[in-house]
Design an enzyme around this catalytic site. Sequence first.
Site, PDB file in Angstrom:
ATOM      1  N   GLU A 294       1.909   2.216  -3.451  1.00 24.13           N
ATOM      2  CA  GLU A 294       0.844   2.906  -4.183  1.00 24.13           C
ATOM      3  C   GLU A 294       0.918   4.412  -3.929  1.00 24.13           C
ATOM      4  O   GLU A 294       0.762   5.223  -4.854  1.00 24.13           O
ATOM      5  CB  GLU A 294      -0.507   2.345  -3.744  1.00 24.13           C
ATOM      6  CG  GLU A 294      -1.712   3.135  -4.176  1.00 24.13           C
ATOM      7  CD  GLU A 294      -2.901   2.893  -3.277  1.00 24.13           C
ATOM      8  OE1 GLU A 294      -3.666   3.843  -3.035  1.00 24.13           O
ATOM      9  OE2 GLU A 294      -3.076   1.742  -2.814  1.00 24.13           O
ATOM     10  N   HIS A 295       1.177   4.785  -2.680  1.00 24.27           N
ATOM     11  CA  HIS A 295       1.301   6.208  -2.345  1.00 24.27           C
ATOM     12  C   HIS A 295       2.558   6.822  -2.957  1.00 24.27           C
ATOM     13  O   HIS A 295       2.527   7.957  -3.457  1.00 24.27           O
ATOM     14  CB  HIS A 295       1.346   6.384  -0.825  1.00 24.27           C
ATOM     15  CG  HIS A 295       0.007   6.352  -0.168  1.00 24.27           C
ATOM     16  ND1 HIS A 295      -0.542   7.448   0.447  1.00 24.27           N
ATOM     17  CD2 HIS A 295      -0.911   5.359  -0.048  1.00 24.27           C
ATOM     18  CE1 HIS A 295      -1.735   7.136   0.946  1.00 24.27           C
ATOM     19  NE2 HIS A 295      -1.975   5.863   0.666  1.00 24.27           N
TER      20      HIS A 295
ATOM     21  N   HIS B  88       0.820  -1.203   0.000  1.00 19.67           N
ATOM     22  CA  HIS B  88       0.000   0.000   0.000  1.00 19.67           C
ATOM     23  C   HIS B  88       0.860   1.261   0.000  1.00 19.67           C
ATOM     24  O   HIS B  88       0.534   2.256  -0.671  1.00 19.67           O
ATOM     25  CB  HIS B  88      -0.926  -0.025   1.220  1.00 19.67           C
ATOM     26  CG  HIS B  88      -1.722   1.225   1.393  1.00 19.67           C
ATOM     27  ND1 HIS B  88      -1.433   2.165   2.354  1.00 19.67           N
ATOM     28  CD2 HIS B  88      -2.810   1.696   0.725  1.00 19.67           C
ATOM     29  CE1 HIS B  88      -2.296   3.157   2.276  1.00 19.67           C
ATOM     30  NE2 HIS B  88      -3.148   2.903   1.305  1.00 19.67           N
TER      31      HIS B  88
ATOM     32  N   GLU C 217      -4.400   7.463   7.821  1.00 19.40           N
ATOM     33  CA  GLU C 217      -5.363   6.492   7.285  1.00 19.40           C
ATOM     34  C   GLU C 217      -5.655   5.395   8.303  1.00 19.40           C
ATOM     35  O   GLU C 217      -6.808   5.001   8.506  1.00 19.40           O
ATOM     36  CB  GLU C 217      -4.815   5.848   6.012  1.00 19.40           C
ATOM     37  CG  GLU C 217      -5.057   6.597   4.739  1.00 19.40           C
ATOM     38  CD  GLU C 217      -4.732   5.739   3.534  1.00 19.40           C
ATOM     39  OE1 GLU C 217      -5.621   5.011   3.056  1.00 19.40           O
ATOM     40  OE2 GLU C 217      -3.571   5.785   3.070  1.00 19.40           O
TER      41      GLU C 217
END
Length: 429
Positions: A56-57, A53, A133
Amino acid sequence: MRGAHDPDVGLTTLPSGLRVVSQRMAHAATVSLGIWIGAGSRDELPHEHGLAHLLEHMAFKGTARRNALEIAEAIESVGGDLNAATSVEYTCYTARVLGADLPLAVDILADILTASSLTPEELKREKGVILQEIGAVQDTPDDLVYDRFLQAAFPDQPLGRPILGTAKTVKSFTPEAIRAYLARHYHAGNMVLAASGAVDHAELVKLAETHLAALPASPATPPERESGRYLGGEARVTSDEEQVHLVLGFPGQAFKDGAHYPLQIFSAVLGGGLSSRLFQEVREQRGLAYAIDAFHWPFSDCGVFGIGAGTAPEDVGELIEVALSCLRQAAEDTSEAEVARARAQMKVGLLASLESPGGKLEQMARQVLLFGRAIPREELAARLDAVTLEDVRAAGRSLLGHQPTIAAVGPLKGLPTATRLKQAARAAD
């Protein structure tokens, strides 16, 4: 080669192993495209939890040729947009532009995948964003309960770990750790370039040959994915919410030889719409929940079935009892009419998603990753049509007798144990 039943679908495998798939839509002026990597959160090593993840950032935070602002300006100057997503089993980087701007979009996606700068400054900044998040999920019980549900269903396994990672693991990531993960998973043989809409397949292949030539070749020994093993269990998070958010689960089926279709249909009969058994009994007849649904999540090698709802603390015991009763009953007397209705709902959902470039894009890419080909919609519809009433009932019965999973967030005083749930799931009415 072209799709056997769809002349507008093309699939080409380059010498590097990169697969290129596309579908031209005559009515479309835009093109949706993306690069899918066959690695997600379940492919992380324990110390890498959350790294897929994070990548992805980091993808849009700068490359050797463009900084973050220049990436954003380049795509938005032509009216396009960029996005990315991480799932349990794959990661994707996508774009949407006018058909004429396909070369620019491929160039940008290739740039962020082959030349990401991974600077310490941007890494530190994005760690902070992800920590926010993680905190947001902790503050959102109807999200948190599904994280806890997978953890309880697949304990001590990569498949059960939350995609975002933990504060501890996210803080520990270094550029070197990211590059080690990239070296294992981001290679041509583990990627699919897909496009749908205003696209010419031959042009897309040429663009791939030009812009993605720098992708590393597949390693001699690709990493093996740990098999998923449904075990079942409990996850309880006590809080002072107004409602109890809960998910009940049982083992499901994998994406393999169509074995998951009967359970998909059973989930729709049980809790897939306003006419479903759970909605009618739990919501309409008893008023125990505003919304309740059943779902089936198939993975490449296993699956999980679940029922999700939110209810008042004083109603949680009755809701669980009624939901299990509905499940047991549906496994025995689901009707032809219910199966036909569920099948029709699924077909409409399938066809509606395939009418948009974005929906077709995701389906093609995932199918090529899983099965090595894009499956024509006629074949998908035929597989649904081939499911019999007894197949659906048998799928329902297959859930019973296993160790159930229960995940709940909220005031939990009235929540039964997983052992008690197993007894209730097997009990006769």
